[in-house]
Design an enzyme around this catalytic site. Structure first.
Site, PDB file in Angstrom:
ATOM      1  N   ASP A   1       0.808  -1.220   0.000  1.00  0.00           N
ATOM      2  CA  ASP A   1       0.000   0.000   0.000  1.00  0.00           C
ATOM      3  C   ASP A   1       0.844   1.274   0.000  1.00  0.00           C
ATOM      4  O   ASP A   1       2.013   1.284   0.382  1.00  0.00           O
ATOM      5  CB  ASP A   1      -0.958   0.005   1.194  1.00  0.00           C
TER       6      ASP A   1
ATOM      7  N   GLU B   1      -0.616  -1.984   5.254  1.00  0.00           N
ATOM      8  CA  GLU B   1       0.351  -1.924   6.358  1.00  0.00           C
ATOM      9  C   GLU B   1       0.300  -0.568   7.046  1.00  0.00           C
ATOM     10  O   GLU B   1       0.401  -0.477   8.263  1.00  0.00           O
ATOM     11  CB  GLU B   1       1.773  -2.194   5.846  1.00  0.00           C
TER      12      GLU B   1
END
Length: 394
Positions: free
Chosen positions: A80, A138
């Site tokens: 991400d 994350e």
């Protein structure tokens, strides 16, 4: 095997660099990594590695089976990006407005795909299985735990997990490792102050939430210096205050946000309790009220002691002893890779990308972040070496 891994890393580096650039152009946030996941799946199909997708929405686990039975090792990359508008000087900038890979996760993903290329070519010489885990979210709210909850550590059961993160303050070509606690336990908080608004020319008729919040922020800073042992590292930072819009209106409501970091959840308990005591006292004194919202996030990231010793030796084998740095102190950053360590032995390390040419552009979570993807060869060599040695020799 070291020489084979080095040669294959060089062979596949150009493709990994291409993948990193493609991923960098299409940053996505949280669990909504649909374009990112498509890029990963397309490359896994090209390499010929089977996978399961749509785990925790957009997570992927690919499995390489060795030529002989044995243990199973998990290698993890986060996928991400961050909600930032890119200001870097690279020629493959984000095409998604307000989103940027400002923490290197594009490199982690591309690097792990490179590891897949290497280990897939060596699979007949390996004993056991490698799981390549591509994880969403994350940065927040955390994708590791839901992927674990959906069974990524089972069928086959994982014996150990490894992960890494690019680190701009470490010299390119080097890695930094630490035994035990390496990254902190983060906690976020939001405080909503409720007072009584009114005209700025008549403050005596109001309950001024700005004044109340300012008193709280100042008093919070005394918690670390006066309530927590100087031998126990901890941080309390107030990072966002929002109240009102006009220059002549005292707002009736104020929102304050911040973070707490520590390496001991009991220390965080102590900080949160003390904050609540301060809030009760100050709001009572001023005639205001408050709501205190606390989100205890990832655990402390702790490297397993035996796996640390094993990993130090394996990393020195592939990089040379002079290129493996042992950290004296942990860092206050946080990583949800910590959840893997709650279930199985795990080891996390930092990969240096510091280049004298980068000047002041090599800060994580910075819209100007710029680093050279040629250093992804370190990710490829180290994760491949750790997997091979763990399966064949540990």
């Amino acid at each position: 095997m070291e020489e084979k891994i080095k040669k294959l890393s060089e062979k596949y580096l150009e493709r990994v660099m291409e993948l990193r650039r493609e991923l960098h152009k299409y940053p996505e946030i949280g669990f909504d990594l649909f374009k990112t996941a498509e890029i990963v799946k397309k490359e896994l199909d090209r390499i010929g590695i089977p996978y399961k997708s749509e785990i925790a929405k957009t997570g992927i686990v690919a499995t390489i089976k060795g030529g002989k039975p044995g243990k199973t090792v998990l290698l993890r990359a986060d996928m991400d990006a961050l909600p930032l508008t890119e200001e870097s000087r690279c020629d493959f900038k984000s095409t998604h407005e307000g989103k940027m890979h400002a923490c290197g996760h594009d490199g982690h993903t591309a690097g792990l795909l490179g590891v897949g290329m290497i280990l897939n070519e060596l699979k007949d010489e390996l004993s056991g299985n490698i799981k390549l885990l591509f994880q969403p979210a994350e940065e927040e709210p955390g994708g590791a735990k839901p992927m674990i909850d959906e069974g990524v550590l089972e069928n086959p059961k994982v014996d150990a997990a490894f992960g890494c993160h690019i680190w701009p303050s470490i010299k390119a070509g080097h890695v930094a490792i630490k035994d035990g606690a390496m990254m902190s336990h983060p906690t976020t908080f939001e405080i909503i102050f409720q007072g009584k608004g009114g005209h700025a020319s008549q403050p005596e008729k109001t309950v001024d939430t700005v004044m109340v919040a300012c008193q709280a922020v100042v008093n919070f800073q005394n918690i670390i210096s006066r309530n927590i042992s100087t031998l126990r590292p901890a941080v309390l930072s107030c990072c966002s205050i929002h109240a009102g819009e006009a220059h002549n209106i005292i707002p009736d409501k104020l929102f304050l946000k911040g973070t707490i970091r520590s390496f001991d959840e009991k220390i965080t308990d102590q900080i949160v309790n003390r904050m609540d005591e301060i809030l009760k006292g100050i709001t009572s004194a001023y005639g205001a009220s408050y709501e205190f919202l606390v989100d205890r996030m990832y655990p402390v990231l702790k490297n397993d002691h035996e796996l640390f010793k094993f990993s130090k030796n394996a990393l020195e084998n592939i990089l040379g002893k002079d290129n493996v740095e042992v950290m004296e102190d942990p860092v206050m950053g946080a990583e949800d890779f910590a959840y893997f360590g709650k279930h199985i032995p795990s080891f996390f390390f930092f990969v240096g990308v510091n280049d004298e040419q980068l000047e002041n552009e090599n800060m994580l979570h910075n819209p100007k972040l710029f680093w050279d993807e040629k250093y992804l060869i370190t990710n490829m060599k180290t994760l491949s070496q750790l997997a091979v040695e763990f399966l064949n020799f540990n």
